[in-house]
Design a protein around this motif. Structure first.
Motif, mmCIF file in Angstrom:
data_model
loop_
_atom_site.group_PDB
_atom_site.id
_atom_site.type_symbol
_atom_site.label_atom_id
_atom_site.label_comp_id
_atom_site.label_asym_id
_atom_site.label_seq_id
_atom_site.Cartn_x
_atom_site.Cartn_y
_atom_site.Cartn_z
ATOM 1 N N GLY A 89 0.797 -1.221 0.000
ATOM 2 C CA GLY A 89 0.000 0.000 0.000
ATOM 3 C C GLY A 89 0.822 1.260 0.000
ATOM 4 O O GLY A 89 0.280 2.347 0.133
ATOM 5 N N GLN A 117 -8.347 -5.023 9.063
ATOM 6 C CA GLN A 117 -7.893 -4.318 7.872
ATOM 7 C C GLN A 117 -9.089 -3.903 7.024
ATOM 8 O O GLN A 117 -10.004 -4.696 6.776
ATOM 9 N N GLY A 146 -9.786 -1.571 3.373
ATOM 10 C CA GLY A 146 -9.223 -0.827 2.264
ATOM 11 C C GLY A 146 -10.230 -0.651 1.154
ATOM 12 O O GLY A 146 -11.002 -1.562 0.851
ATOM 13 N N ASN A 165 -10.828 1.611 -2.788
ATOM 14 C CA ASN A 165 -10.333 2.503 -3.827
ATOM 15 C C ASN A 165 -11.417 2.704 -4.876
ATOM 16 O O ASN A 165 -12.119 1.750 -5.233
ATOM 17 N N ASN A 180 -9.527 7.012 -1.963
ATOM 18 C CA ASN A 180 -9.124 5.748 -1.349
ATOM 19 C C ASN A 180 -8.972 5.915 0.161
ATOM 20 O O ASN A 180 -8.734 7.010 0.666
ATOM 21 N N TYR A 181 -9.135 4.807 0.865
ATOM 22 C CA TYR A 181 -8.986 4.781 2.317
ATOM 23 C C TYR A 181 -8.354 3.458 2.709
ATOM 24 O O TYR A 181 -8.707 2.401 2.162
ATOM 25 N N LYS A 182 -7.411 3.489 3.659
ATOM 26 C CA LYS A 182 -6.751 2.271 4.119
ATOM 27 C C LYS A 182 -6.522 2.337 5.619
ATOM 28 O O LYS A 182 -6.003 3.333 6.129
ATOM 29 N N TRP A 215 -6.138 8.444 4.073
ATOM 30 C CA TRP A 215 -7.129 8.588 3.010
ATOM 31 C C TRP A 215 -6.688 9.680 2.047
ATOM 32 O O TRP A 215 -5.857 10.536 2.367
#
Length: 263
Positions: A24, A66, A68, A70, A89-91, A104
């Protein structure tokens, strides 16, 4: 036996988190390559790429969470000369109430074609990452984009833009209000026999009043279609961010392999 299981889980957890951080890393860099996200579709008015990942593991009270997501989408006007382009996107990777990754990114861009050579662009961006020197970056900008080469297989673009940027320093919470220039050179080439698509881009973003405060990003991306929807993709990033005001440098290099879904 219980201590051995716990040790094995903790060891696996560290390896897993390290691997996910490497995969990532292209999303974590404070400079994001918009060129690799553009959808080169001359006659298609709407395009969308998206993915979502959710995972939760709990072994003897030790958990790993976790999340994630996109999304990249593009909408063109009827005359195909105006383009609205959005990236989001966010992780999040969390274990035992500690975040190993939490970031993000949102980018909205407007592009208008004035001639076969000349285009104008305007954009806004919001970016947050709790693990970097600059934890928050917000900007608004506008500039020009020139198509230097346009053939059936190869396209080359050069662009230059002004950006007003607000950055927040991690440790002190101090805000920096910057006037920054952004210039880039991007080349895209596709191969007839294999349908392989290559994109190479280099960015340089210095402050107008201090060239020593700058960002550099070099990126190479390859996409090989497997079906009409799924492509095998490889991405190499090298980024260098200099912050003389805090005597700090962020430098990273990574190679990622994965799949791209397109509708």
């Amino acid at each position: 036996m219980k201590m051995t299981k716990t040790y094995k889980f903790n060891h696996f957890k560290v390896l897993f988190i390290t691997a996910m951080c490497l995969l990532g890393n292209s999303l974590n860099a404070q400079l994001v390559n918009i060129e690799s996200k553009r959808m080169q579709s001359d006659s298609i008015r709407f395009a969308l790429k998206s993915d979502l990942l959710f995972d939760y593991t709990d072994n003897n009270g030790d958990y790993l969470f976790q999340l994630g997501s996109n999304v990249t989408t593009q909408l063109k006007s009827k005359d195909l000369k105006k383009i609205f382009f959005f990236i989001g996107n966010y992780k999040l990777i969390r274990s035992n109430d500690k975040d190993f990754q939490n970031n993000w990114f949102f980018h909205l861009r407007y592009n208008q074609k004035l001639s076969s050579l000349f285009r104008i662009e305007a954009f806004i961006q919001n970016q947050n990452n709790t693990k970097l020197t600059i934890v928050s970056r917000n900007l608004v900008g506008a500039g020009i984009r020139l198509k230097l080469v346009s053939s059936e297989l190869t396209r080359v673009y050069v662009g230059n833009a002004y950006m007003y940027e607000v950055e927040k320093l991690a440790e002190s919470g101090v805000h920096f209000y910057n006037h920054r220039n952004s210039c880039y050179l991007s080349a895209t080439h596709s191969f007839n026999k294999t349908s392989l698509l290559l994109t190479e881009t280099i960015y340089f973003q210095p402050l107008y009043n201090d060239i020593g405060n700058h960002r550099i990003l070099l990126q190479m991306k390859a996409e090989l279609p497997l079906t009409e929807i799924i492509s095998l993709s490889a991405l190499y990033n090298f980024s260098y961010n200099s912050f003389p005001a805090v005597n700090d440098i962020d430098r990273s290099s990574n190679l990622s392999l994965g799949f791209t879904f397109t509708i």
